[in-house]
Design an enzyme around this catalytic site. Structure first.
Site, mmCIF file in Angstrom:
data_model
loop_
_atom_site.group_PDB
_atom_site.id
_atom_site.type_symbol
_atom_site.label_atom_id
_atom_site.label_comp_id
_atom_site.label_asym_id
_atom_site.label_seq_id
_atom_site.Cartn_x
_atom_site.Cartn_y
_atom_site.Cartn_z
ATOM 1 N N TRP A 281 10.500 30.835 -2.103
ATOM 2 C CA TRP A 281 11.147 31.022 -3.402
ATOM 3 C C TRP A 281 12.321 30.069 -3.566
ATOM 4 O O TRP A 281 12.487 29.442 -4.627
ATOM 5 C CB TRP A 281 11.635 32.462 -3.551
ATOM 6 C CG TRP A 281 12.350 32.716 -4.847
ATOM 7 C CD1 TRP A 281 11.783 33.009 -6.057
ATOM 8 C CD2 TRP A 281 13.765 32.652 -5.077
ATOM 9 N NE1 TRP A 281 12.759 33.149 -7.019
ATOM 10 C CE2 TRP A 281 13.973 32.934 -6.442
ATOM 11 C CE3 TRP A 281 14.857 32.390 -4.246
ATOM 12 C CZ2 TRP A 281 15.253 32.968 -6.999
ATOM 13 C CZ3 TRP A 281 16.132 32.413 -4.808
ATOM 14 C CH2 TRP A 281 16.319 32.708 -6.168
ATOM 15 N N LYS B 108 6.718 34.469 -5.766
ATOM 16 C CA LYS B 108 7.781 35.182 -5.068
ATOM 17 C C LYS B 108 8.874 35.690 -6.001
ATOM 18 O O LYS B 108 9.716 36.497 -5.602
ATOM 19 C CB LYS B 108 8.418 34.270 -4.011
ATOM 20 C CG LYS B 108 7.485 33.840 -2.885
ATOM 21 C CD LYS B 108 7.186 34.980 -1.941
ATOM 22 C CE LYS B 108 6.397 34.500 -0.735
ATOM 23 N NZ LYS B 108 6.119 35.604 0.215
ATOM 24 N N ASP B 109 8.873 35.218 -7.244
ATOM 25 C CA ASP B 109 9.936 35.580 -8.178
ATOM 26 C C ASP B 109 9.586 36.891 -8.894
ATOM 27 O O ASP B 109 8.625 36.960 -9.665
ATOM 28 C CB ASP B 109 10.150 34.462 -9.201
ATOM 29 C CG ASP B 109 11.429 34.668 -9.978
ATOM 30 O OD1 ASP B 109 12.436 34.036 -9.629
ATOM 31 O OD2 ASP B 109 11.428 35.473 -10.929
ATOM 32 N N LEU B 110 10.387 37.917 -8.654
ATOM 33 C CA LEU B 110 10.114 39.223 -9.241
ATOM 34 C C LEU B 110 10.227 39.195 -10.766
ATOM 35 O O LEU B 110 9.500 39.896 -11.465
ATOM 36 C CB LEU B 110 11.080 40.267 -8.663
ATOM 37 C CG LEU B 110 10.966 40.547 -7.168
ATOM 38 C CD1 LEU B 110 12.035 41.549 -6.728
ATOM 39 C CD2 LEU B 110 9.582 41.058 -6.811
#
Length: 207
Positions: free
Chosen positions: A135, A154-156
């Protein structure tokens, strides 16, 4: 250097993913500055890990002042670890920063040449460093190099934007994400910003 959200790119993304129609029409994306200095940006990123924006800015400001205003390989390698911790850094972050500086000094990673490589190759090289995950590397591609086709699983925030956009009752799976990544390419960064914005710009449905 300034990253602009080009109207032609917006229309091209819309042709590939018509579901962004509301976002393209209503969301105002702001241009941003990127430096191209991966070493400096990586130091900032390590300092910022697990801190609020304001706390990270304060710690980085103290570190920069302590290093004499020059955040580079030489100044970090010469710095006393305990004095760096007094700036607000954890022991682990100090270790990460010194490891990055050693990698640069030894030539293990030539930071000023990384910009000539592909996104995947840059991610591969950066994630060999302790403290640098996928990320972090992907965010550096956007905010340090201005790369135009970055969409991070990976970025919420991006996955949350996808759930809202597609009205999903579950988190996006890796396979679902990959289908969408290919659908948006080569405008992944533009899609990322729309997805980040989506949670704050959901249209109100009147009954």
């Amino acid at each position: 250097m300034e990253f602009h959200f080009d109207r032609c790119d917006q229309l091209a993304l819309l042709r590939q993913a018509p579901e962004f129609a509301y976002a393209v029409e209503h969301f105002d994306l702001k241009s941003f500055e990127y430096s191209g200095d991966l070493f400096f940006a990586l130091v900032q990123s390590i300092v910022s890990q697990q801190l609020s924006i304001h706390a990270a800015a304060a710690v980085f400001s103290r570190l920069e002042k302590f290093l004499g205003g020059s955040v580079d390989t030489e100044s970090i390698l010469k710095a006393d670890p305990e004095a760096m911790r007094q700036c607000g850094l954890s022991c682990r972050k100090v270790e990460y920063l010194q490891g990055i500086a050693r990698a640069a000094a030894s030539g293990e990673i030539v930071f000023h040449e990384l910009g000539q490589l592909s996104d995947d190759e840059i991610i591969k090289r950066l994630t060999c460093l302790r403290g640098v995950g996928i990320w972090t590397a992907e965010m550096l591609l956007i905010f340090a190099l201005g790369r135009k086709d970055v969409l991070s699983f990976k970025d919420l925030g991006i996955r949350k934007g996808m759930r809202l956009l597609y009205k999903l009752d579950h988190d996006v799976t890796p396979d679902e994400f990959e289908v969408l990544r290919r659908k948006y390419s080569p405008y992944g960064t533009l899609a990322s910003f729309y997805l980040w914005s989506y949670k704050d710009n959901i249209p109100v449905m009147k009954h």
